[in-house]
Design a protein around this motif. Structure first.
Motif, PDB file in Angstrom:
ATOM      1  N   UNK A  63       0.859  -1.186   0.000  1.00  0.00           N
ATOM      2  CA  UNK A  63       0.000   0.000   0.000  1.00  0.00           C
ATOM      3  C   UNK A  63       0.890   1.229   0.000  1.00  0.00           C
ATOM      4  N   UNK A  64       0.682   2.079  -0.996  1.00  0.00           N
ATOM      5  CA  UNK A  64       1.489   3.293  -1.151  1.00  0.00           C
ATOM      6  C   UNK A  64       0.572   4.499  -1.277  1.00  0.00           C
ATOM      7  N   UNK A  65       1.130   5.659  -1.047  1.00  0.00           N
ATOM      8  CA  UNK A  65       0.385   6.883  -1.308  1.00  0.00           C
ATOM      9  C   UNK A  65       0.197   7.076  -2.802  1.00  0.00           C
TER      10      UNK A  65
ATOM     11  N   UNK B 268       0.755   9.839  -4.652  1.00  0.00           N
ATOM     12  CA  UNK B 268       1.820  10.565  -5.324  1.00  0.00           C
ATOM     13  C   UNK B 268       2.739  11.192  -4.299  1.00  0.00           C
ATOM     14  N   UNK B 269       3.943  11.476  -4.733  1.00  0.00           N
ATOM     15  CA  UNK B 269       4.946  12.065  -3.853  1.00  0.00           C
ATOM     16  C   UNK B 269       4.677  13.557  -3.671  1.00  0.00           C
ATOM     17  N   UNK B 270       5.028  14.060  -2.508  1.00  0.00           N
ATOM     18  CA  UNK B 270       4.805  15.486  -2.267  1.00  0.00           C
ATOM     19  C   UNK B 270       5.945  16.340  -2.773  1.00  0.00           C
ATOM     20  N   UNK B 271       7.111  15.716  -3.014  1.00  0.00           N
ATOM     21  CA  UNK B 271       8.243  16.531  -3.445  1.00  0.00           C
ATOM     22  C   UNK B 271       8.233  16.802  -4.941  1.00  0.00           C
ATOM     23  N   UNK B 272       7.881  15.789  -5.738  1.00  0.00           N
ATOM     24  CA  UNK B 272       7.890  16.011  -7.191  1.00  0.00           C
ATOM     25  C   UNK B 272       6.538  15.729  -7.844  1.00  0.00           C
ATOM     26  N   UNK B 273       5.544  15.343  -7.037  1.00  0.00           N
ATOM     27  CA  UNK B 273       4.177  15.171  -7.529  1.00  0.00           C
ATOM     28  C   UNK B 273       4.119  14.183  -8.706  1.00  0.00           C
ATOM     29  N   UNK B 274       4.956  13.122  -8.639  1.00  0.00           N
ATOM     30  CA  UNK B 274       5.140  12.304  -9.831  1.00  0.00           C
ATOM     31  C   UNK B 274       4.086  11.222 -10.064  1.00  0.00           C
ATOM     32  N   UNK B 275       3.467  10.660  -9.029  1.00  0.00           N
ATOM     33  CA  UNK B 275       2.428   9.632  -9.208  1.00  0.00           C
ATOM     34  C   UNK B 275       2.933   8.486 -10.089  1.00  0.00           C
ATOM     35  N   UNK B 276       4.126   7.953  -9.778  1.00  0.00           N
ATOM     36  CA  UNK B 276       4.701   6.884 -10.585  1.00  0.00           C
ATOM     37  C   UNK B 276       5.115   5.659  -9.780  1.00  0.00           C
ATOM     38  N   UNK B 277       5.507   5.822  -8.534  1.00  0.00           N
ATOM     39  CA  UNK B 277       6.135   4.741  -7.783  1.00  0.00           C
ATOM     40  C   UNK B 277       5.238   3.519  -7.648  1.00  0.00           C
ATOM     41  N   UNK B 278       3.977   3.703  -7.285  1.00  0.00           N
ATOM     42  CA  UNK B 278       3.072   2.557  -7.117  1.00  0.00           C
ATOM     43  C   UNK B 278       2.920   1.754  -8.389  1.00  0.00           C
ATOM     44  N   UNK B 279       2.734   2.431  -9.493  1.00  0.00           N
ATOM     45  CA  UNK B 279       2.574   1.748 -10.770  1.00  0.00           C
ATOM     46  C   UNK B 279       3.854   1.015 -11.153  1.00  0.00           C
TER      47      UNK B 279
ATOM     48  N   UNK C 229      -1.567  -1.310  -4.152  1.00  0.00           N
ATOM     49  CA  UNK C 229      -2.648  -0.322  -4.092  1.00  0.00           C
ATOM     50  C   UNK C 229      -2.050   1.038  -3.791  1.00  0.00           C
ATOM     51  N   UNK C 230      -2.478   2.059  -4.551  1.00  0.00           N
ATOM     52  CA  UNK C 230      -2.124   3.432  -4.194  1.00  0.00           C
ATOM     53  C   UNK C 230      -3.386   4.089  -3.649  1.00  0.00           C
ATOM     54  N   UNK C 231      -3.218   4.880  -2.624  1.00  0.00           N
ATOM     55  CA  UNK C 231      -4.364   5.374  -1.864  1.00  0.00           C
ATOM     56  C   UNK C 231      -4.703   6.818  -2.187  1.00  0.00           C
ATOM     57  N   UNK C 232      -5.971   7.094  -2.055  1.00  0.00           N
ATOM     58  CA  UNK C 232      -6.476   8.460  -2.121  1.00  0.00           C
ATOM     59  C   UNK C 232      -6.599   8.945  -0.684  1.00  0.00           C
ATOM     60  N   UNK C 233      -6.637  10.231  -0.481  1.00  0.00           N
ATOM     61  CA  UNK C 233      -6.695  10.740   0.896  1.00  0.00           C
ATOM     62  C   UNK C 233      -7.967  10.335   1.637  1.00  0.00           C
TER      63      UNK C 233
END
Length: 175
Positions: free
Chosen positions: A41-43, A45-56, A101-105
């Motif tokens: 389970x991951x967030x 997207x990252x807060x530093x670069x807003x990349x939304x890539x790690x989970x995928x 799974x990547x999570x929404x707030x």
């Protein structure tokens, strides 16, 4: 939700700035394989670069199914039923385990830890590893050549009526 075990992957500060999502995904995927984990389970997207890539990328490296932007997770039929937020509203999908799974707030309302649980957590051992211990190459794959500001925009012009607008557009060769 709690944790039975923790692994701290230490990266020197000078190297941490150069880590990209593929490096982080490689580290997480290696730990998931080594620890025989069924669910990552991951967030979102990252807060530093807003990349939304790690989970995928983790799902791709492990060849596991993924459910992104999860706002609700329910166990069902040996897998997970995941409600995810999409542009048009909500979508419900089903994934088999193991999965990423990547999570929404909106997935979880975190609880505050109680003092007794904080004291218990302090006594738990934390494994410390480095990317090299995991066999993950963290050499930069990208090089920033330059970063430039965009050109200054020219000021706009006001027109009094539609005829004047059409005339200016004709002069500029736009129509």
């Amino acid at each position: 939700m709690g944790a039975d075990k923790a692994i701290h992957v230490e990266v020197p500060a000078k190297d941490a700035e150069l880590l990209s999502p593929i490096h982080v995904a490689g580290i997480i995927a290696k730990i998931a394989k080594d620890e025989k984990i069924d669910l990552v389970i991951l967030g979102k997207q990252a807060i530093d670069d807003d990349s939304n890539q790690t989970g995928q990328m983790v799902a791709g490296l492990l060849n596991w199914p993924q459910a992104t932007f999860a706002s609700e997770i329910v166990q069902a039929d040996g897998g997970l039923k995941v409600t995810r937020e999409i542009d048009g509203g909500l979508e419900v999908i089903q994934v088999k385990l193991p999965a990423v799974i990547t999570t929404d707030l909106r997935l979880n309302q975190p609880r505050y830890a109680t003092l007794p649980n904080i004291m218990k957590a302090k006594k738990k051992p934390i494994d410390k590893k480095s990317p090299a211990d995991l066999g993950v190459d963290t050499k930069p794959r990208l090089e920033v050549v330059s970063v430039d500001e965009p050109p200054v925009r020219q000021a706009g012009a006001k027109v009094a009526n539609v005829e004047e607008l059409v005339q200016k557009l004709k002069e500029a060769g736009r129509i």
